[in-house]
Design a protein around this motif. Structure first.
Motif, PDB file in Angstrom:
ATOM      1  N   ASP A 138      88.061  78.408  34.188  1.00  0.00           N
ATOM      2  CA  ASP A 138      88.144  77.958  32.803  1.00  0.00           C
ATOM      3  C   ASP A 138      89.493  78.386  32.204  1.00  0.00           C
ATOM      4  OD1 ASP A 138      87.543  77.013  30.288  1.00  0.00           O
ATOM      5  OD2 ASP A 138      86.368  78.764  29.704  1.00  0.00           O
ATOM      6  N   ILE A 139      90.561  77.925  32.848  1.00  0.00           N
ATOM      7  CA  ILE A 139      91.926  78.251  32.426  1.00  0.00           C
ATOM      8  C   ILE A 139      92.727  76.960  32.440  1.00  0.00           C
ATOM      9  CG2 ILE A 139      94.023  79.534  33.003  1.00  0.00           C
ATOM     10  CD1 ILE A 139      92.282  81.640  34.319  1.00  0.00           C
ATOM     11  N   GLU A 140      93.363  76.641  31.327  1.00  0.00           N
ATOM     12  CA  GLU A 140      94.046  75.363  31.201  1.00  0.00           C
ATOM     13  C   GLU A 140      95.293  75.271  32.073  1.00  0.00           C
ATOM     14  OE1 GLU A 140      94.794  74.451  27.148  1.00  0.00           O
ATOM     15  OE2 GLU A 140      92.666  74.367  26.593  1.00  0.00           O
ATOM     16  N   SER A 141      96.004  76.373  32.236  1.00  0.00           N
ATOM     17  CA  SER A 141      97.210  76.343  33.062  1.00  0.00           C
ATOM     18  C   SER A 141      97.448  77.722  33.660  1.00  0.00           C
ATOM     19  CB  SER A 141      98.427  75.914  32.238  1.00  0.00           C
ATOM     20  OG  SER A 141      98.675  76.826  31.195  1.00  0.00           O
ATOM     21  N   GLY A 142      98.197  77.760  34.764  1.00  0.00           N
ATOM     22  CA  GLY A 142      98.472  79.005  35.434  1.00  0.00           C
ATOM     23  C   GLY A 142      99.768  79.625  34.947  1.00  0.00           C
ATOM     24  N   PRO A 143     100.153  80.696  35.633  1.00  0.00           N
ATOM     25  CA  PRO A 143      99.477  81.313  36.779  1.00  0.00           C
ATOM     26  C   PRO A 143      98.305  82.196  36.343  1.00  0.00           C
ATOM     27  CG  PRO A 143     101.459  82.534  36.251  1.00  0.00           C
ATOM     28  CD  PRO A 143     101.450  81.339  35.333  1.00  0.00           C
ATOM     29  N   ILE A 162      97.351  97.275  42.245  1.00  0.00           N
ATOM     30  CA  ILE A 162      97.956  95.955  42.057  1.00  0.00           C
ATOM     31  C   ILE A 162      98.197  95.650  40.578  1.00  0.00           C
ATOM     32  CG2 ILE A 162      96.965  95.036  44.182  1.00  0.00           C
ATOM     33  CD1 ILE A 162      94.850  93.612  42.430  1.00  0.00           C
ATOM     34  N   ALA A 163      98.042  96.663  39.737  1.00  0.00           N
ATOM     35  CA  ALA A 163      98.159  96.444  38.294  1.00  0.00           C
ATOM     36  C   ALA A 163      99.492  95.817  37.911  1.00  0.00           C
ATOM     37  CB  ALA A 163      97.955  97.759  37.551  1.00  0.00           C
ATOM     38  N   ASP A 164     100.584  96.252  38.538  1.00  0.00           N
ATOM     39  CA  ASP A 164     101.898  95.697  38.209  1.00  0.00           C
ATOM     40  C   ASP A 164     102.010  94.235  38.641  1.00  0.00           C
ATOM     41  OD1 ASP A 164     102.647  98.110  37.167  1.00  0.00           O
ATOM     42  OD2 ASP A 164     103.773  98.760  38.932  1.00  0.00           O
ATOM     43  N   GLN A 165     101.341  93.869  39.739  1.00  0.00           N
ATOM     44  CA  GLN A 165     101.438  92.502  40.252  1.00  0.00           C
ATOM     45  C   GLN A 165     100.645  91.501  39.429  1.00  0.00           C
ATOM     46  OE1 GLN A 165     101.117  92.229  44.693  1.00  0.00           O
ATOM     47  NE2 GLN A 165     100.752  94.432  44.570  1.00  0.00           N
ATOM     48  N   VAL A 166      99.599  91.970  38.745  1.00  0.00           N
ATOM     49  CA  VAL A 166      98.740  91.055  37.993  1.00  0.00           C
ATOM     50  C   VAL A 166      98.877  91.240  36.483  1.00  0.00           C
ATOM     51  CG1 VAL A 166      97.109  91.013  39.912  1.00  0.00           C
ATOM     52  CG2 VAL A 166      96.732  92.606  38.015  1.00  0.00           C
ATOM     53  N   ALA A 167      99.769  92.114  36.054  1.00  0.00           N
ATOM     54  CA  ALA A 167      99.919  92.413  34.627  1.00  0.00           C
ATOM     55  C   ALA A 167     100.222  91.152  33.823  1.00  0.00           C
ATOM     56  CB  ALA A 167     101.039  93.433  34.426  1.00  0.00           C
ATOM     57  N   GLY A 168      99.472  90.962  32.741  1.00  0.00           N
ATOM     58  CA  GLY A 168      99.695  89.842  31.847  1.00  0.00           C
ATOM     59  C   GLY A 168      99.074  88.528  32.284  1.00  0.00           C
ATOM     60  N   LEU A 169      98.413  88.524  33.444  1.00  0.00           N
ATOM     61  CA  LEU A 169      97.838  87.278  33.948  1.00  0.00           C
ATOM     62  C   LEU A 169      96.354  87.195  33.617  1.00  0.00           C
ATOM     63  CD1 LEU A 169      99.412  87.070  37.527  1.00  0.00           C
ATOM     64  CD2 LEU A 169     100.163  85.907  35.445  1.00  0.00           C
ATOM     65  N   PRO A 170      95.861  86.011  33.221  1.00  0.00           N
ATOM     66  CA  PRO A 170      94.420  85.820  33.110  1.00  0.00           C
ATOM     67  C   PRO A 170      93.773  86.010  34.483  1.00  0.00           C
ATOM     68  CG  PRO A 170      95.627  83.995  32.125  1.00  0.00           C
ATOM     69  CD  PRO A 170      96.616  84.798  32.905  1.00  0.00           C
ATOM     70  N   ALA A 171      92.495  86.334  34.485  1.00  0.00           N
ATOM     71  CA  ALA A 171      91.794  86.566  35.741  1.00  0.00           C
ATOM     72  C   ALA A 171      90.437  85.878  35.727  1.00  0.00           C
ATOM     73  CB  ALA A 171      91.619  88.060  35.996  1.00  0.00           C
ATOM     74  N   VAL A 172      89.937  85.590  36.927  1.00  0.00           N
ATOM     75  CA  VAL A 172      88.652  84.929  37.112  1.00  0.00           C
ATOM     76  C   VAL A 172      87.870  85.700  38.155  1.00  0.00           C
ATOM     77  CG1 VAL A 172      87.521  82.819  37.948  1.00  0.00           C
ATOM     78  CG2 VAL A 172      89.585  82.654  36.546  1.00  0.00           C
ATOM     79  N   ASP A 209      90.581  97.533  32.795  1.00  0.00           N
ATOM     80  CA  ASP A 209      91.902  98.135  32.592  1.00  0.00           C
ATOM     81  C   ASP A 209      92.984  97.352  33.327  1.00  0.00           C
ATOM     82  OD1 ASP A 209      90.806 100.090  31.033  1.00  0.00           O
ATOM     83  OD2 ASP A 209      90.776 101.630  32.604  1.00  0.00           O
ATOM     84  N   THR A 210      92.644  96.822  34.495  1.00  0.00           N
ATOM     85  CA  THR A 210      93.598  96.035  35.274  1.00  0.00           C
ATOM     86  C   THR A 210      93.552  94.562  34.903  1.00  0.00           C
ATOM     87  OG1 THR A 210      93.407  97.579  37.136  1.00  0.00           O
ATOM     88  CG2 THR A 210      94.285  95.397  37.636  1.00  0.00           C
ATOM     89  N   PHE A 211      92.347  94.071  34.556  1.00  0.00           N
ATOM     90  CA  PHE A 211      92.159  92.650  34.243  1.00  0.00           C
ATOM     91  C   PHE A 211      91.560  92.512  32.833  1.00  0.00           C
ATOM     92  CE2 PHE A 211      91.309  93.284  38.836  1.00  0.00           C
ATOM     93  CZ  PHE A 211      92.343  92.541  39.382  1.00  0.00           C
ATOM     94  N   PRO A 212      92.367  92.666  31.785  1.00  0.00           N
ATOM     95  CA  PRO A 212      91.818  92.635  30.431  1.00  0.00           C
ATOM     96  C   PRO A 212      91.460  91.235  29.922  1.00  0.00           C
ATOM     97  CG  PRO A 212      94.191  92.943  30.354  1.00  0.00           C
ATOM     98  CD  PRO A 212      93.801  93.014  31.802  1.00  0.00           C
ATOM     99  N   ASP A 213      91.977  90.191  30.573  1.00  0.00           N
ATOM    100  CA  ASP A 213      91.763  88.811  30.102  1.00  0.00           C
ATOM    101  C   ASP A 213      91.004  88.029  31.174  1.00  0.00           C
ATOM    102  OD1 ASP A 213      91.866  86.366  28.845  1.00  0.00           O
ATOM    103  OD2 ASP A 213      93.987  86.007  29.280  1.00  0.00           O
ATOM    104  N   VAL A 214      89.671  88.098  31.134  1.00  0.00           N
ATOM    105  CA  VAL A 214      88.833  87.511  32.184  1.00  0.00           C
ATOM    106  C   VAL A 214      88.180  86.225  31.692  1.00  0.00           C
ATOM    107  CG1 VAL A 214      86.922  87.890  33.773  1.00  0.00           C
ATOM    108  CG2 VAL A 214      88.392  89.804  33.114  1.00  0.00           C
TER     109      VAL A 214
END
Length: 218
Positions: A104-109, A144-154, A163-168
């Motif tokens: 449920d994400i309109e665009s990536g990454p 992997i926190a630095d690699q996924v920082a700022g990215l939405p997650a599913v 803490d690592t995936f705040p936007d799920v």
């Protein structure tokens, strides 16, 4: 075309039928301890819902993980058995790809992460719902926190580690409906899907005890 899709790489036991255009029946149950018990009744249920017999299936799609050894092999062995019995091709699709396709994400990454237990996640990065950027991996979220920082997650793995995936985003678990739709789309484009080889990524939890003594009759 009639694809039978199934996945047992996560706590979801999920099955679907796809006629090449749409999903015509599906079933999903979340129970991490009953993959073997629930899978075949789920297959029977979706066939009955569609009013079809198993011999109408022209291809099988199975989620290849990554996932825990015991659950993942239930789906893979069942898919192989159906393929042999029906004389049809068994196609493998990465379970993380199925989650990304339904995201449920309109665009990536964005990132997909499932629960790998042992305080780890199975994960991969995606450019969009159809394009994976990295190979599936298993890591501790903090590593992997630095690699996924700022990215939405599913995925359920992301929900466990805010803490690592705040936007799920949804979905939490993979669905065979998404796997089937993704496989049908790729096949319609003439793409060759990979063989159903498991993505275990690490050794199984069950191990032969050290200093095991073999007892043989005299």
């Amino acid at each position: 075309m009639l694809l039978l899709a199934l996945d047992t790489a996560t706590p979801a036991v999920t099955v679907a039928l796809h006629d090449g255009t749409d999903v015509i029946a599906s079933s999903s149950q979340v129970d991490a301890r009953r993959h073997g018990e629930l899978l075949l009744p789920s297959v029977d249920r979706v066939l009955a819902e569609a009013g079809l017999r198993l011999d109408a299936v022209t291809g099988v799609v199975v989620g290849t993980g990554p996932g825990p050894y015991t659950g993942l092999r239930v789906g893979l062995m069942t898919a192989d058995t159906f393929g042999l019995a029906l004389g049809v091709t068994v196609h493998g699709v990465c379970t993380l790809d199925g989650l990304a396709y339904a995201a449920d994400i309109e665009s990536g990454p964005f990132v997909v992460a499932t629960d790998a237990r042992r305080k780890e996640v199975y994960w991969a990065r995606y450019a969009d719902s159809r394009t994976r950027l990295t190979d599936p991996a298993v890591d501790r979220p903090a590593d992997i926190a630095d690699q996924v920082a700022g990215l939405p997650a599913v995925g359920a793995g992301a929900l466990l580690y805010p803490d690592t995936f705040p936007d799920v985003h949804a979905p939490e678990h993979v669905s065979a409906a998404a796997l089937a739709a993704l496989a049908a789309e790729r096949l319609a484009k003439g793409e060759e899907l990979p063989a159903p080889r498991p993505l275990y990524l690490r050794r199984p939890d069950a191990q032969v005890p050290k200093n095991y003594k073999v007892v043989t009759p005299k």
